[in-house]
Scaffold this active site. Structure first.
Site, PDB file in Angstrom:
ATOM      1  N   LYS A   1       0.840  -1.212   0.000  1.00  0.00           N
ATOM      2  CA  LYS A   1       0.000   0.000   0.000  1.00  0.00           C
ATOM      3  C   LYS A   1       0.867   1.251   0.000  1.00  0.00           C
ATOM      4  CE  LYS A   1      -0.294  -0.101   5.065  1.00  0.00           C
ATOM      5  NZ  LYS A   1      -1.151  -0.462   6.220  1.00  0.00           N
TER       6      LYS A   1
ATOM      7  N   ARG B   1     -11.470  -0.249  14.320  1.00  0.00           N
ATOM      8  CA  ARG B   1     -11.285   0.633  13.159  1.00  0.00           C
ATOM      9  C   ARG B   1     -12.284   0.192  12.097  1.00  0.00           C
ATOM     10  NH1 ARG B   1      -5.227   1.260  10.763  1.00  0.00           N
ATOM     11  NH2 ARG B   1      -5.803  -0.632   9.647  1.00  0.00           N
TER      12      ARG B   1
ATOM     13  N   TYR C   1      13.092  30.956   6.114  1.00  0.00           N
ATOM     14  CA  TYR C   1      11.877  31.689   6.500  1.00  0.00           C
ATOM     15  C   TYR C   1      11.891  32.057   7.976  1.00  0.00           C
ATOM     16  CZ  TYR C   1       9.708  30.452   2.020  1.00  0.00           C
ATOM     17  OH  TYR C   1       9.405  30.336   0.695  1.00  0.00           O
TER      18      TYR C   1
ATOM     19  N   MET D   1       9.292  24.153   1.179  1.00  0.00           N
ATOM     20  CA  MET D   1       8.544  23.164   0.398  1.00  0.00           C
ATOM     21  C   MET D   1       9.451  22.366  -0.533  1.00  0.00           C
ATOM     22  SD  MET D   1       5.191  23.629  -2.054  1.00  0.00           S
ATOM     23  CE  MET D   1       4.105  24.244  -0.788  1.00  0.00           C
TER      24      MET D   1
HETATM   25  C1  LIG Z   1      -0.600  -1.673   6.866  1.00  0.00           C
HETATM   26  C2  LIG Z   1      -1.362  -2.878   7.206  1.00  0.00           C
HETATM   27  C3  LIG Z   1      -0.717  -4.114   7.406  1.00  0.00           C
HETATM   28  C4  LIG Z   1       0.786  -4.233   7.466  1.00  0.00           C
HETATM   29  O1  LIG Z   1       1.179  -4.026   8.802  1.00  0.00           O
HETATM   30  P1  LIG Z   1       2.718  -3.919   9.186  1.00  0.00           P
HETATM   31  O2  LIG Z   1       2.714  -3.631  10.636  1.00  0.00           O
HETATM   32  O3  LIG Z   1       3.256  -2.790   8.362  1.00  0.00           O
HETATM   33  O4  LIG Z   1       3.325  -5.214   8.843  1.00  0.00           O
HETATM   34  C5  LIG Z   1      -1.485  -5.232   7.590  1.00  0.00           C
HETATM   35  N1  LIG Z   1      -2.834  -5.156   7.606  1.00  0.00           N
HETATM   36  C6  LIG Z   1      -3.492  -3.994   7.452  1.00  0.00           C
HETATM   37  C7  LIG Z   1      -4.979  -3.974   7.490  1.00  0.00           C
HETATM   38  C8  LIG Z   1      -2.782  -2.815   7.261  1.00  0.00           C
HETATM   39  O5  LIG Z   1      -3.436  -1.659   7.128  1.00  0.00           O
END
Ligand SMILES: *Cc1c(COP(=O)(O)O)cnc(C)c1O
Length: 406
Positions: free
Chosen positions: A61, A158, A290, A337
């Site tokens: 991801k 969640r 800045y 930036m």
């Molecule tokens: C990001 C994520 C993982 C991976 O977890 P890590 O701690 O990075 O190994 C697994 N499952 C879900 C649902 C996630 O969002």
């Protein structure tokens, strides 16, 4: 040739070439993330070993935590992973478009993209009866069975089906499965404390997951895979009751325990480099950047690097450093930036000098050896975690893929 619309307020320069004189030396891309695919492969193999026979889903991801989803996914699949995991359906579609045919789960349900997922054989997650009904409608329209993973909330709160609603969701899933609209490929859950050594909540979630699987069997739901463990859990205890593990952080060499489990056998794979684009000398009392957040207390030499918070340098980092030609130097003034300023002191420094922002370095290039800051250092300076720094590396940073094991 496509005609460009003419602007009435601003006429672009007809050419990018300088009018007179030689072109400046080509110093390459302004910033580069070097990703060592052999390190990624070694990390995946290590995690597969820790999973003790369970299948490995490599989580790619957020563009593989900033490393580049396609090359990382390919490498992970060559190194023992058999599944891919992403958050969004669009990320899974991109994997399919790169001809990656491995099973892939996208766990953020985006209703408008469910038909695209079903059409491409992308696995999606359901956390409620309403989710399942929407998925079933898309499957009916597509004339194809949707591949679904039922998510049980075992305590993260969640996403996921609350245990009280689990039987009703299972009953619906079983009915939709026998009607040919869905296939329950997986049952899964996610941990809240996987990265905390020995935390009792891991065992509590594992027990609730086992209970949830038992209830699923009673409803005739027999998933092909079950998965609960993330990197931290796998390294502590293997697949903890699942037949698959979902590993993200570990693939990228992040020590999720921050040293609490001893030396981490996983290795970081990414080195972020840039180079000096300008040098100037300032006097004692001169303010820098800045709002003059930093004022020189002595005459010094500043080196400008073309990398800022839009490229992923955390603007709020305090006390951060980079490696300038093998020397650790301070970042001074506010990170802006697109640019940051280094205090090079009185040592010689020139335009084009190599700078390592963080990383393991690249062993084959001597100048990167030495006191290279790590991504953990940057996370500490910024008051965050390495995941945040890595996934924040911006799109303007060039990605280059290298292999350290010849
Ligand atoms: C990001 C994520 C993982 C991976 O977890 P890590 O701690 O990075 O190994 C697994 N499952 C879900 C649902 C996630 O969002």
């Amino acid at each position: 040739m496509v005609a460009t619309p003419r602007s009435t307020v601003w006429e672009p320069q007809p050419t990018l070439e300088p009018a007179v004189g030689p072109a400046p030396a080509d110093l390459g891309p302004l910033a580069t993330a070097w990703v060592d695919l052999d390190v990624i492969g070694a990390n995946v193999r290590l995690l597969a070993e820790a999973a003790r026979g369970a299948a490995v889903m490599a989580v790619v991801k957020a563009d593989a935590f900033g490393h580049g989803a396609i090359p990382v996914a390919r490498t992970a699949l060559e190194s023992g992973a058999t599944w891919l995991g992403v958050a969004r359906i669009e990320e899974a579609v991109a994997l399919r478009e790169a001809h990656l045919a491995a099973p892939v789960l996208a766990w953020l349900l985006e209703p408008r993209l469910v038909p695209a997922a079903v059409a491409r054989g992308i696995d999606i997650s359901a956390s409620s009866s309403a989710d399942l009904e929407g998925i079933a409608r898309a499957a009916e329209t597509a004339g194809r069975r949707a591949r679904v993973h039922l998510k049980l909330d075992t305590g993260l709160h969640r996403a996921g089906v609350p245990p009280s609603a689990w039987p009703a969701v299972l009953r619906l899933a079983a009915r939709l499965a026998s009607g040919g609209l869905v296939r329950v490929v997986g049952v899964w859950s996610h941990l809240s404390h996987g990265d905390v050594v020995g935390h009792p909540e891991i065992e509590r979630q594992q027990a609730r997951f086992a209970d949830g699987l038992a209830v699923a069997r009673r409803f005739g739901v027999r998933p092909e895979v079950t998965h609960l463990a993330n990197t931290g859990a796998v390294l502590q205890g293997g697949a903890i009751g699942g037949t698959m593990v979902r590993v993200g952080a570990g693939v990228y060499g992040i020590d999720v325990f921050g040293g609490a489990l001893g030396a981490c056998p996983l290795r970081p794979a990414l080195t972020l480099t840039t180079h000096v684009v300008a040098v100037r000398e300032i006097a004692a009392g001169d303010g820098v950047g800045y709002r003059h957040d930093w004022v020189a207390d002595r005459p010094t030499r500043l080196a400008l690097v073309p990398l800022g918070y839009a490229d992923g340098l955390p603007r709020g980092a305090v006390g951060s450093r980079m490696l300038l030609h093998g020397r650790s130097v301070a970042v001074v003034g506010r990170i802006s930036m697109d640019q940051a300023i280094l205090d090079a002191g009185d040592a010689p420094v020139a335009v084009g000098d190599p700078v390592v922002v963080f990383g393991p370095g690249r062993p084959e290039v001597g100048w990167m050896a030495g006191a290279t800051p790590s991504v953990d250092d940057w996370a500490r300076w910024a008051g965050t975690i390495p995941h945040d720094v890595l996934s924040g590396i911006g799109a303007r940073v060039d990605r280059r893929y290298v292999r350290s094991d010849p």
